[in-house]
Design a protein around this motif. Structure first.
Motif, mmCIF file in Angstrom:
data_model
loop_
_atom_site.group_PDB
_atom_site.id
_atom_site.type_symbol
_atom_site.label_atom_id
_atom_site.label_comp_id
_atom_site.label_asym_id
_atom_site.label_seq_id
_atom_site.Cartn_x
_atom_site.Cartn_y
_atom_site.Cartn_z
ATOM 1 N N ASN A 284 0.813 -1.219 0.000
ATOM 2 C CA ASN A 284 0.000 0.000 0.000
ATOM 3 C C ASN A 284 0.843 1.265 0.000
ATOM 4 N N ASP A 285 2.159 1.116 0.215
ATOM 5 C CA ASP A 285 3.037 2.285 0.205
ATOM 6 C C ASP A 285 3.260 2.825 -1.198
ATOM 7 N N ILE A 286 2.949 2.015 -2.214
ATOM 8 C CA ILE A 286 3.142 2.421 -3.611
ATOM 9 C C ILE A 286 1.816 2.278 -4.341
ATOM 10 N N ASP A 287 1.385 3.348 -5.012
ATOM 11 C CA ASP A 287 0.089 3.349 -5.700
ATOM 12 C C ASP A 287 0.224 2.852 -7.135
ATOM 13 N N ASN A 288 0.822 1.678 -7.314
ATOM 14 C CA ASN A 288 0.953 1.056 -8.620
ATOM 15 C C ASN A 288 0.289 -0.313 -8.610
ATOM 16 N N ALA A 289 0.013 -0.820 -9.785
ATOM 17 C CA ALA A 289 -0.627 -2.123 -9.893
ATOM 18 C C ALA A 289 0.358 -3.231 -9.510
ATOM 19 N N PRO A 290 -0.154 -4.367 -9.004
ATOM 20 C CA PRO A 290 0.738 -5.496 -8.697
ATOM 21 C C PRO A 290 1.469 -5.958 -9.950
ATOM 22 N N GLY A 291 2.709 -6.376 -9.789
ATOM 23 C CA GLY A 291 3.504 -6.870 -10.910
ATOM 24 C C GLY A 291 4.360 -5.831 -11.575
ATOM 25 N N THR A 292 4.150 -4.540 -11.265
ATOM 26 C CA THR A 292 4.994 -3.499 -11.851
ATOM 27 C C THR A 292 6.378 -3.537 -11.195
ATOM 28 N N VAL A 293 7.331 -2.894 -11.847
ATOM 29 C CA VAL A 293 8.708 -2.936 -11.370
ATOM 30 C C VAL A 293 8.816 -2.416 -9.942
ATOM 31 N N SER A 294 8.175 -1.270 -9.671
ATOM 32 C CA SER A 294 8.280 -0.670 -8.344
ATOM 33 C C SER A 294 7.617 -1.535 -7.274
ATOM 34 N N GLN A 295 6.480 -2.169 -7.605
ATOM 35 C CA GLN A 295 5.793 -3.023 -6.632
ATOM 36 C C GLN A 295 6.609 -4.276 -6.329
ATOM 37 N N VAL A 296 7.124 -4.920 -7.356
ATOM 38 C CA VAL A 296 7.918 -6.143 -7.144
ATOM 39 C C VAL A 296 9.151 -5.841 -6.307
ATOM 40 N N ARG A 297 9.791 -4.727 -6.588
ATOM 41 C CA ARG A 297 10.994 -4.361 -5.844
ATOM 42 C C ARG A 297 10.664 -4.041 -4.389
ATOM 43 N N GLU A 298 9.578 -3.298 -4.147
ATOM 44 C CA GLU A 298 9.195 -2.930 -2.787
ATOM 45 C C GLU A 298 8.776 -4.151 -1.976
ATOM 46 N N VAL A 299 7.955 -5.033 -2.573
ATOM 47 C CA VAL A 299 7.477 -6.222 -1.854
ATOM 48 C C VAL A 299 8.650 -7.149 -1.519
ATOM 49 N N THR A 300 9.553 -7.345 -2.478
ATOM 50 C CA THR A 300 10.711 -8.212 -2.229
ATOM 51 C C THR A 300 11.587 -7.636 -1.125
ATOM 52 N N SER A 301 11.742 -6.314 -1.110
ATOM 53 C CA SER A 301 12.540 -5.676 -0.063
ATOM 54 C C SER A 301 11.923 -5.903 1.312
ATOM 55 N N ARG A 302 10.611 -5.826 1.415
ATOM 56 C CA ARG A 302 9.949 -6.045 2.704
ATOM 57 C C ARG A 302 10.046 -7.507 3.133
ATOM 58 N N LEU A 303 9.908 -8.417 2.178
ATOM 59 C CA LEU A 303 10.033 -9.844 2.502
ATOM 60 C C LEU A 303 11.450 -10.168 2.973
ATOM 61 N N LEU A 304 12.439 -9.509 2.379
ATOM 62 C CA LEU A 304 13.823 -9.715 2.798
ATOM 63 C C LEU A 304 14.017 -9.266 4.245
ATOM 64 N N GLN A 305 13.424 -8.119 4.612
ATOM 65 C CA GLN A 305 13.521 -7.634 5.990
ATOM 66 C C GLN A 305 12.832 -8.593 6.961
ATOM 67 N N ILE A 306 11.664 -9.118 6.551
ATOM 68 C CA ILE A 306 10.935 -10.052 7.413
ATOM 69 C C ILE A 306 11.760 -11.320 7.632
ATOM 70 N N ALA A 307 12.371 -11.834 6.554
ATOM 71 C CA ALA A 307 13.162 -13.062 6.662
ATOM 72 C C ALA A 307 14.330 -12.891 7.617
ATOM 73 N N LYS A 308 15.009 -11.749 7.543
ATOM 74 C CA LYS A 308 16.186 -11.543 8.384
ATOM 75 C C LYS A 308 15.801 -11.221 9.830
ATOM 76 N N GLN A 309 14.750 -10.421 10.018
ATOM 77 C CA GLN A 309 14.375 -10.003 11.364
ATOM 78 C C GLN A 309 13.709 -11.129 12.159
ATOM 79 N N LYS A 310 12.895 -11.941 11.477
ATOM 80 C CA LYS A 310 12.134 -12.974 12.171
ATOM 81 C C LYS A 310 12.750 -14.362 12.008
ATOM 82 N N ASN A 311 13.894 -14.447 11.299
ATOM 83 C CA ASN A 311 14.603 -15.709 11.101
ATOM 84 C C ASN A 311 13.700 -16.757 10.449
ATOM 85 N N ALA A 312 12.876 -16.303 9.508
ATOM 86 C CA ALA A 312 11.970 -17.200 8.785
ATOM 87 C C ALA A 312 12.468 -17.382 7.357
ATOM 88 N N ALA A 313 12.393 -18.611 6.857
ATOM 89 C CA ALA A 313 12.769 -18.890 5.469
ATOM 90 C C ALA A 313 11.570 -18.611 4.581
#
Length: 458
Positions: free
Chosen positions: A185-214
């Protein structure tokens, strides 16, 4: 107040520009820019983190290191490709053509994980939970009430809700199917766009490292065979796995193109059957099944993929050409390298193929980039051209130079052991690889130094 502006992104490397460019200054790719609308929100007025609270540089001497904590999937081929199991806190990208078996493999992995009391959350932005359940029942995965209670499903594409569910369930392994359907919701673009994919992947990376989840994320692929979206997606994740194979056949290859916790180019071999994906414990035997015994143009070579030695069959067919320019076709091998080998065969081997069509194929759908198959390719072409079969119990190994010399290859001991194990009692290998260890392996080994010697032997 939020402002909207036009931004151009490079699909390959994520380079940003305020205008369209024919060539990307970052990766030098042509026609890779796409236009997107980006909403720029007002800067937060919150205070910056004081310098005293920011991370400080630490001497490497004071940093403690330990082995990564891994979770075993009990799928041997998948564990091999991952480097020995799932590393906790890792982000893994799984790509492949539609229908190749990505979701099937991940569902089977989920089944094995929940049996070992691992908390698993399967998130789908494409299917409803009932559709996922129907597929799991069809594959025989939900075979009991205990299994059904442990495997958690979520059908949503909101990144905020997905993160809250990961927190609530304290999931140890999370499956995101697929990354192109999830939106922030931080980016007002449709799913699958370059900015959305990059933002979602960045958040998932933070979740994986912070919560030690694969976290495993499934990525759609383009017609060129690469994951759709910015190329930075592959740089952000810890591992990149690609599913390869022919959809019409049962053969599947899982290849690690990147792995921070294991060897790259490692492969896992699977066979698609009615009940799902089946591991192939002996890939060499699988690749050579159905091989003709006394047919010209058929040669067995030994290649190394990651840490595994594999025997594969190279087939060649030479026929009189009905065209002004003879045709050259290769499947599973680099086309330009095959043309180079044919030129070496003509110049150094004394075989003229001017009016001859030549077709080269790797049986079983395998793709080879190992130069150790060069000698096998030339021998297969020469065998078909002369219509004389090569001894079916012979394995040919060697890299060819432009002068017709046969160069040594790496891991020769491992290759010879694999050939002997499968009953091949005659090997043709480079003379520069000769050693006492090879002479004591109980097989007839013929050492050759140039192309002429090899052609005389076969």
């Amino acid at each position: 107040m939020a402002k909207e502006k036009q931004i151009f992104f490079c699909k390959e490397c994520g380079y940003e520009s305020s205008r369209w460019l024919g060539q990307c200054p970052g990766c030098r790719g042509w026609n890779t820019f796409v236009e997107e609308k980006v909403t720029v929100k007002a800067k937060s007025q919150s205070k910056a983190v004081p310098l005293s609270e920011r991370p400080k540089a630490t001497s490497i001497k004071n940093v403690s290191s330990s082995e990564e904590s891994r979770i075993f999937t009990r799928i041997g081929e998948l564990d091999r490709v991952l480097g020995g199991g799932i590393v906790k806190g890792s982000l893994v990208l799984v790509g492949g053509d539609p229908g190749i078996g990505k979701s099937t493999l991940l569902l089977e992995m989920c089944k094995n994980l929940v049996e070992t009391d691992t908390k698993v959350l399967y998130v789908s932005g494409e299917e409803s939970v009932s559709q996922i359940k129907s597929r799991a029942v069809r594959l025989g995965i939900t075979s009991g009430t205990v299994m059904e209670e442990r495997l958690m499903l979520l059908s949503d594409n909101d990144m905020d809700n997905i993160e809250s569910q990961i927190d609530a369930l304290q999931a140890e392994v999370v499956i995101i199917d697929s990354i192109q359907t999830i939106m922030s919701n931080d980016i007002d673009n449709a799913p699958g766009t370059v900015s959305q994919v990059r933002e979602v992947t960045s958040r998932l990376l933070q979740i994986a490292k912070q919560k030690n989840a694969a976290i495993f994320i499934v990525g759609h692929v383009t017609k060129e065979g690469t994951v759709a979206g910015p190329r930075t997606l592959e740089h952000m994740v810890d591992s990149v796995l690609y599913f390869e194979g022919d959809e019409s056949g049962g053969f599947r290859l899982l290849r690690a193109n990147k792995n921070r916790f294991g060897s790259t180019n490692e492969i896992g071999v699977f066979n698609m059957v009615d009940s799902g994906l089946e591991e192939v414990s002996n890939p060499s035997e699988f690749f050579l099944s159905g091989r003709p015994e006394d047919s010209s143009g058929s040669v067995v070579v030994c290649t190394v993929e990651g840490t595994r030695a594999l025997l594969v069959e190279i087939q060649a067919l030479c026929a009189d050409s009905s065209y002004n320019m003879a045709r050259r076709t290769s499947v599973g091998l680099d086309y330009n390298r095959v043309n180079m080998l044919i030129a070496v065969l003509e110049k150094r081997g004394g075989i003229s193929m001017t009016g001859c069509d030549c077709y080269v194929n790797i049986a079983g759908g395998m793709r080879l980039s190992d130069p150790s198959a060069d000698l096998g390719v030339i021998c297969a072409i020469a065998s078909s051209f002369r219509d004389r079969a090569v001894d079916p119990r012979t394995v040919i190994i060697g890299e060819i130079g432009l002068a017709g010399e046969i160069r040594g290859v790496r891991n020769i001991t491992q290759r010879v052991k694999e050939a002997v194990k499968l009953g091949y009692n005659k090997l043709i290998i480079p003379k520069s690889n000769r050693s006492k260890e090879l002479d004591q392996m109980g097989a007839e080994i013929i050492y050759v130094s140039n192309l002429r010697e090899a052609l005389d032997v076969i």
